[in-house]
Design an enzyme around this catalytic site. Structure first.
Site, PDB file in Angstrom:
ATOM      1  N   GLY A   1       5.081  13.925 121.991  1.00 33.87           N
ATOM      2  CA  GLY A   1       5.406  15.341 121.814  1.00 33.87           C
ATOM      3  C   GLY A   1       5.079  16.090 123.088  1.00 33.87           C
TER       4      GLY A   1
ATOM      5  CE  LYS B   1       1.583  23.555 107.970  1.00 36.16           C
ATOM      6  NZ  LYS B   1       0.447  23.551 108.894  1.00 36.16           N
TER       7      LYS B   1
ATOM      8  N   GLY C   1       5.377  19.808 122.759  1.00 37.52           N
ATOM      9  CA  GLY C   1       5.449  21.177 122.252  1.00 37.52           C
ATOM     10  C   GLY C   1       4.109  21.853 122.457  1.00 37.52           C
ATOM     11  CG  ASN C   2       1.261  25.504 120.841  1.00 38.45           C
ATOM     12  OD1 ASN C   2       0.289  25.188 120.163  1.00 38.45           O
ATOM     13  ND2 ASN C   2       1.232  26.504 121.700  1.00 38.45           N
TER      14      ASN C   2
HETATM   15  P1  NAD Z   1       6.474  21.986 118.554  1.00 38.44           P
HETATM   16  O1  NAD Z   1       7.678  22.238 117.743  1.00 38.44           O
HETATM   17  O2  NAD Z   1       6.036  22.992 119.556  1.00 38.44           O
HETATM   18  O3  NAD Z   1       6.635  20.586 119.331  1.00 38.44           O
HETATM   19  C1  NAD Z   1       6.998  19.409 118.706  1.00 38.44           C
HETATM   20  C2  NAD Z   1       7.206  18.354 119.795  1.00 38.44           C
HETATM   21  O4  NAD Z   1       7.473  17.099 119.176  1.00 38.44           O
HETATM   22  C3  NAD Z   1       8.371  18.653 120.732  1.00 38.44           C
HETATM   23  O5  NAD Z   1       7.991  18.327 122.040  1.00 38.44           O
HETATM   24  C4  NAD Z   1       9.447  17.686 120.247  1.00 38.44           C
HETATM   25  O6  NAD Z   1      10.359  17.331 121.276  1.00 38.44           O
HETATM   26  C5  NAD Z   1       8.576  16.513 119.839  1.00 38.44           C
HETATM   27  N1  NAD Z   1       9.271  15.572 118.955  1.00 38.44           N
HETATM   28  C6  NAD Z   1      10.023  15.837 117.864  1.00 38.44           C
HETATM   29  N2  NAD Z   1      10.520  14.689 117.354  1.00 38.44           N
HETATM   30  C7  NAD Z   1      10.052  13.691 118.141  1.00 38.44           C
HETATM   31  C8  NAD Z   1      10.190  12.275 118.135  1.00 38.44           C
HETATM   32  N3  NAD Z   1      10.908  11.656 117.200  1.00 38.44           N
HETATM   33  N4  NAD Z   1       9.565  11.566 119.105  1.00 38.44           N
HETATM   34  C9  NAD Z   1       8.838  12.180 120.054  1.00 38.44           C
HETATM   35  N5  NAD Z   1       8.660  13.508 120.101  1.00 38.44           N
HETATM   36  C10 NAD Z   1       9.254  14.250 119.155  1.00 38.44           C
HETATM   37  O7  NAD Z   1       5.301  21.665 117.510  1.00 38.44           O
HETATM   38  P2  NAD Z   1       3.733  21.820 117.717  1.00 38.44           P
HETATM   39  O8  NAD Z   1       3.346  23.196 117.323  1.00 38.44           O
HETATM   40  O9  NAD Z   1       3.318  21.290 119.028  1.00 38.44           O
HETATM   41  O10 NAD Z   1       3.202  20.862 116.541  1.00 38.44           O
HETATM   42  C11 NAD Z   1       3.132  19.452 116.688  1.00 38.44           C
HETATM   43  C12 NAD Z   1       2.321  18.863 115.551  1.00 38.44           C
HETATM   44  O11 NAD Z   1       1.038  19.470 115.527  1.00 38.44           O
HETATM   45  C13 NAD Z   1       2.882  19.067 114.139  1.00 38.44           C
HETATM   46  O12 NAD Z   1       2.504  17.955 113.350  1.00 38.44           O
HETATM   47  C14 NAD Z   1       2.152  20.321 113.652  1.00 38.44           C
HETATM   48  O13 NAD Z   1       2.118  20.393 112.236  1.00 38.44           O
HETATM   49  C15 NAD Z   1       0.787  20.070 114.250  1.00 38.44           C
HETATM   50  N6  NAD Z   1      -0.076  21.234 114.443  1.00 38.44           N
HETATM   51  C16 NAD Z   1       0.334  22.316 115.172  1.00 38.44           C
HETATM   52  C17 NAD Z   1      -0.538  23.372 115.381  1.00 38.44           C
HETATM   53  C18 NAD Z   1      -0.177  24.535 116.251  1.00 38.44           C
HETATM   54  O14 NAD Z   1      -1.034  25.411 116.429  1.00 38.44           O
HETATM   55  N7  NAD Z   1       0.996  24.584 116.844  1.00 38.44           N
HETATM   56  C19 NAD Z   1      -1.794  23.358 114.782  1.00 38.44           C
HETATM   57  C20 NAD Z   1      -2.189  22.250 114.059  1.00 38.44           C
HETATM   58  C21 NAD Z   1      -1.320  21.193 113.901  1.00 38.44           C
END
Ligand code: NAD
Length: 429
Positions: free
Chosen positions: A220, A108, A222-223
């Site tokens: 959340g 990471k 996000g993605n």
């Molecule tokens: P992202 O940056 O696209 O989205 C993050 C989301 O979390 C956003 O909607 C943001 O507004 C929200 N957020 C942030 N702080 C917050 C809070 N205090 N309360 C509520 N919502 C809050 O990130 P992502 O890619 O969706 O990743 C989210 C999680 O999933 C992380 O833990 C990441 O490590 C994990 N993850 C991501 C992937 C991937 O392929 N993107 C794969 C495995 C794990």
């Protein structure tokens, strides 16, 4: 000190590992090897800013274990990034690649920065600087990065370009999450979120619950959360609440629609950071609640898909008795204290490194396609993803059901055994 101030994700990852190592009766050298990363890189990235001034950012890459294949893991851009967060996430990547049985290890990376306050040119400089510091230590046969929190396909392409300039050749398999048409795989954007719901679908089957009769709340947008909500709705589930961060107000809110959220409507009012426009949400009939309200909803399913340490000793007691499944989209959203509460409440938990392994599985497919120089259709990618996630889910749930153990424990037992065996067979310990 509040729960979140004292929270150390690496200590939590080590505690989880130690508990399972004890149950597996792992020998001491194997425990010593696996409870710390193989290697860590800490470095400065000096950048000339748009206004002509210079700023120095702090970057990291942690390579936890590569006994089963090159390290694999995302790069996060986050103002509160810490080395212990990166260490924990690198360790979880080792377990994640092992649980879905792909030939990769765990790594990471991160940079302490806030992309909200950086221009695209400054972000490009940061990406190229990160590679310049690590060009000898990462690569398709050593360590393969990918996007993560607040990094995108564009960031990956700048990194690939810098890596190829330094090494004087094309290495499309060096980095994943690239834009489609430039070495990226179709389906990667959807992969993590869809994978989360593939595991949920399998869990509901053996719990005897019809997905069409369920409701869910997400943390959340996000993605991961977006495509979880999309697939969950496609399969007939009703999402009623989503919580996310509001950058302007520096706090989170929960957006609720008791009669069901339409994925497309919510996407239309969400920016590229996964932040929902509060005013527009109000205008289209969302109820606006406190950021923590998502966990208190009277739903069947909870999907924490934002950050680590969200289901903890303070928040877990608020979970309603209606909740039957928690499927962890985020990495490390649940603390060991909260695990105890979840067990007492008899909630079926699908642990993070199993539930959200769709992203890394599709990243692996991207590498495979890059190496073949032949790309699959989206349907083919998603079909293979579904197969991998379903097989992995059942391996874990079969063990959990036969041994009557918690799902997180079963997933750890499978992963740690596989990695320990690879280390042993290589003659490392
Ligand atoms: P992202 O940056 O696209 O989205 C993050 C989301 O979390 C956003 O909607 C943001 O507004 C929200 N957020 C942030 N702080 C917050 C809070 N205090 N309360 C509520 N919502 C809050 O990130 P992502 O890619 O969706 O990743 C989210 C999680 O999933 C992380 O833990 C990441 O490590 C994990 N993850 C991501 C992937 C991937 O392929 N993107 C794969 C495995 C794990």
């Amino acid at each position: 000190m509040s729960v979140s101030e004292s929270f150390n994700p690496f200590k939590m990852a080590q505690q989880q590992f130690d508990d399972v190592a004890q149950k597996l009766s792992l020998d001491q050298p194997t425990r010593d090897l696996l409870r710390n990363p193989d290697r860590e890189h800490h470095f400065n990235i000096p950048i000339r800013m748009d206004d002509g001034s210079y700023r120095v950012f702090r970057g990291f890459r942690v390579q936890h274990n590569d006994a089963r294949g090159p390290c694999k893991g995302g790069i996060r851009f986050h103002p509160q990034e810490t080395i212990d967060t990166v260490r924990a996430l690198a360790m979880w990547m080792t377990w994640k690649t092992a649980v879905v049985d792909i030939p990769l290890g765990g790594g990471k990376g991160g940079v302490i920065c806030d992309p909200h306050n950086l221009s695209m040119r400054e972000q490009e400089a940061l990406c190229r600087g990160w590679i310049r510091q690590l060009a000898a230590n990462v690569g398709p046969l050593q360590d393969v990065p990918a996007p993560d929190v607040m990094t995108t396909g564009q960031h990956m392409l700048w990194m690939l370009d810098e890596y190829e300039r330094i090494h004087g050749a094309k290495y499309p398999g060096f980095i994943t999450g690239k834009p489609v048409g430039l070495g990226g795989s179709l389906g990667r954007t959807e992969a993590t979120g869809y994978g989360v719901i593939f595991t949920l679908r399998e869990a509901l089957k053996h719990l005897g619950i019809k997905i069409e009769n369920t409701t869910a709340a997400f943390q959340g947008f996000g993605n991961v959360s977006q495509y979880s909500l999309d697939m969950y709705s496609q399969l007939g589930g009703k999402a009623i609440a989503v919580s996310c961060w509001d950058q302007k107000e520096q706090k989170s809110y929960t957006y609720k629609k008791a009669d069901g959220i339409q994925f497309k409507h919510l996407m239309d009012i969400t920016n590229r950071f996964g932040e929902i426009d509060k005013q527009k949400a109000k205008d289209i009939g969302f109820e606006i609640l406190d950021g923590g309200a998502w966990i208190e909803q009277e739903v069947d399913i909870l999907v924490p898909a934002a950050l680590e340490n969200q289901v903890n000793a303070e928040t877990a007691p608020k979970i309603r008795n209606s909740v039957k499944v928690i499927v962890e989209g985020a990495n490390g959203p649940t603390t060991p204290d909260a695990d105890k509460i979840i067990k007492e409440k008899n909630i079926w938990l699908i642990p993070d490194f199993l539930a959200n392994a769709g992203g890394v599985t599709c990243s692996y497919f991207e590498q495979v396609q890059c190496n073949m120089n032949y790309f699959w259709t989206k349907e083919e990618v998603l079909k293979r993803l579904d197969e991998k996630m379903t097989v992995a889910y059942h391996a874990v749930s079969d063990l959990a059901l036969t041994r009557k153990i918690y799902m997180r424990e079963a997933a750890y037992m499978i992963s740690i055994s596989r990695v320990a065996e690879a280390c042993k067979m290589r003659g490392w310990v």
